[in-house]
Design an enzyme around this catalytic site. Sequence first.
Site, short mmCIF file in Angstrom:
data_model
loop_
_atom_site.label_atom_id
_atom_site.label_comp_id
_atom_site.label_asym_id
_atom_site.label_seq_id
_atom_site.Cartn_x
_atom_site.Cartn_y
_atom_site.Cartn_z
CD GLU A 93 3.14 -10.65 17.82
OE1 GLU A 93 2.44 -11.18 18.53
OE2 GLU A 93 2.58 -10.09 16.83
NE ARG B 231 -2.44 -1.61 3.19
CZ ARG B 231 -2.22 -2.73 3.75
NH1 ARG B 231 -2.38 -3.74 3.04
NH2 ARG B 231 -1.51 -2.98 4.81
#
Length: 177
Positions: A97, A60
């Site tokens: 993560e 994006r």
Amino acid sequence: MANDDLAALVRTIPDYPHAGIMFRDITTLLLDGPGFAACTDRMAAAVVTPPDLVAGIEARGFIFGAALAQRLSVGFVLLRKQNKLPGRVTGVNYALEYGTDRIEMHADAVQLGQRVLLVDDLIATGGTALAGVELLRGAGAVVDEAAFVIDLPDLHGAQRLRSAGITVHTLLHFDGD
């Protein structure tokens, strides 16, 4: 909020991609031509020092970065996921993560001393943006500003960029809810 008109164009999707997440979907902003144009104009107006190039983070960030580069009349650098660019590339690995990822750009995309504005749609934890800064600076670029449509301040990504010497511009802030 100073940009309430733009915030109204961002759809919130609860529990996506996981329970408890409030996903901020900018595709509804992109569907609104005047809203998208206003977004690009406001991002351009926030830039303090005119860049030589704009770098957009996949995917994006390509949309907003390319529009902003066109608005600023400068070139556009693609920061892509691993193995997506042809030719010679340079890249950096960064922590997620769970695990690691890598972003790359063409090895000849920036020249020593060029001022590059980093752009993405959203700043969350800042991991990918910091990897972009590292990649660009490692190639000799001057990166001291970054622009995002949305900041999720509860995740502290913008603060992490500021700690790396980056002036962060955002139009919208969505606190956790």
